[in-house]
Design an enzyme around this catalytic site. Sequence first.
Site, short mmCIF file in Angstrom:
data_model
loop_
_atom_site.label_atom_id
_atom_site.label_comp_id
_atom_site.label_asym_id
_atom_site.label_seq_id
_atom_site.Cartn_x
_atom_site.Cartn_y
_atom_site.Cartn_z
CD GLU A 53 -1.68 -2.40 1.69
OE1 GLU A 53 -2.56 -3.28 1.77
OE2 GLU A 53 -0.49 -2.57 2.06
CG PHE A 115 -10.30 -9.29 11.19
CD1 PHE A 115 -9.07 -9.78 11.63
CD2 PHE A 115 -10.56 -9.30 9.83
CE1 PHE A 115 -8.14 -10.27 10.73
CE2 PHE A 115 -9.64 -9.80 8.92
CZ PHE A 115 -8.42 -10.29 9.38
CD GLN A 116 -7.65 -7.03 7.54
OE1 GLN A 116 -8.54 -6.75 6.74
NE2 GLN A 116 -6.50 -7.60 7.16
CE LYS A 165 -17.59 -6.21 3.32
NZ LYS A 165 -16.95 -7.51 3.69
CG MET A 483 23.10 11.45 2.41
SD MET A 483 24.28 12.47 1.48
CE MET A 483 23.37 12.77 -0.02
#
Length: 586
Positions: A53, A115-116, A165, A483
Amino acid sequence: MAVEPITGAEIIVKALIDQGVDVIFGYPGGAVLPLYDALFKQNRIKHILVRHEQAAVHAAEGYARSTGKVGVVLVTSGPGATNAVTGLTDALMDSIPIVCLTGQVPTHLIGNDAFQEADTTGITRPCTKHNYLVKAIEDLSRKVHEAFYVAKSGRPGPVVIDLPKDIQQAKYEYVNHAGQKHRSYNPPVRPDRAQVEKAIEAMAHAKRPLFYIGGGCINSGPQACALLTEFVRMTGFPCTQTLMGLGAFPGSDPLSLGMVGMHGMYESNLAMHDCDVMINIGARFDDRVTGKLTAFSPGSKKIHVDIDPSSINKNIRVDIPVVGDVGHVVEEMMRIWKARQIKPDAKALSTWWDQINKWRARDCLKYRPSEQVIKPQYALQRLYAAIKDKDFYITTEVGQHQMWAAQFLKFEQPNHWMTSGGLGTMGYGLPAAYGVQVAHPESLVIDVAGEASIMMNIQEMSTLVQYRLPVKIFILNNKWMGMVRQWQELLHGGRYSESYSDALPDFVKLAEAFGAKGLRAEKVGELDDVIAKMLATPGPVIVDCAVDERENCFPMIPSGAAHNEMLLGPDDQSAKPISEEGMVLV
């Protein structure tokens, strides 16, 4: 005639189509399956399946920065949303317009540790321009359209829409709110004429003027950059650009002094230190440009043009603030300049250019050539020689290679240089490159990378291959976090703590494992042939270019130093003030 209710997911898709969205970068999950089902039933919007993502947001950034449009991201709830946070912060720091659609658990489960579930609006509040949690289906279409308006208006930035949802599954009538302004957010775009007149008055009497151009010019659009270019040439003033502003003014123009800041040009930084009138157009006085604040351009009158009022006097106190869109401000500046028939002080300007040309003669990008090992600067010089006449776009990862690319590659127009400036996000370049390639399928897109940074999102090679995106990845492989190693060498007594990569993959075999082409250059004599093969290969390519492991990136203003305290090369290991003649260093 009554409008037939449709699902929230279908409302979102209709709103995206009405906003002109043609591509979404995303990754599915349970909380966004209704939206993915709605996408499956239409053919107007293309979906690019990323492998992480964070990469989805970087890809949308590359798309947005190369087109001027709003980039769109779709991720699921919980880890899908939290994985996007780095990209959202990157977009906020660099003022990139993004709309990120995140799934959320059903409204009746919010707060139950379902959940999630994650508090997405709470988590993303500090790293977005604005965010929404849609709790009522009747608000959905308005908030989606509003998100696009907020993302691209004023100072651009990322906006999150958190979508439970059940809202995606509920039904309601779709209303097209595209084009409607926000009831309370209407940033000014046209400047106060009195402030513009003050700016022109200061410019008219300048003896040592300097344009200081930032990414805000590019955000204003190609027409704004064209107007600015015309205005700079009209004045005859020298012009420097920030890392984010490269391409806003043609890099090969004689008036261009190149990049300013920590790894900017010697002549650019000295001009910024010694100018008497500084015309800041669309830059935010970032610390990587200003250096030591108390010693920043001490004798100059500072004009600051910015669309974001909160950026005025935030880091540097300015004398003449001008709030407005760059295009409108520059247009007004040109109108007043022409109407008054202003002629700069020719003698003073000639003297100023004489001094600048003396600084230019130092050749601050000079490096020690080698016939045995490929110098990273040489690799980029040969790359530029091979692509300069092509329609090319460059993205970068973050590190030494990023600064060398900014120094050695020239950009003649805006929107062709994509890099992570404010946040400095390793792993940005590869997904940003395929976001650019999706937007410009016929163009040459190259990600200039380091071997450490490319590993951050190397899984995105799978996306390149799946969608047959012919991105070229040009790795300057020095086996170090370059760097980090450079700072450890110069500032921490050569104590190289955890900056060496002792288990790198074979990038040629890795490319082949993904179904792409892999090439390697280990000797100076191999370089041109490898670059030619890279450009001739139709699909995605990884080039593993073995470069000098100990090469440092110069010029360099050490952290906390002033513009006239630069390190110019390997023989100059401590910052020393430059004499009035500019001839102390190296």
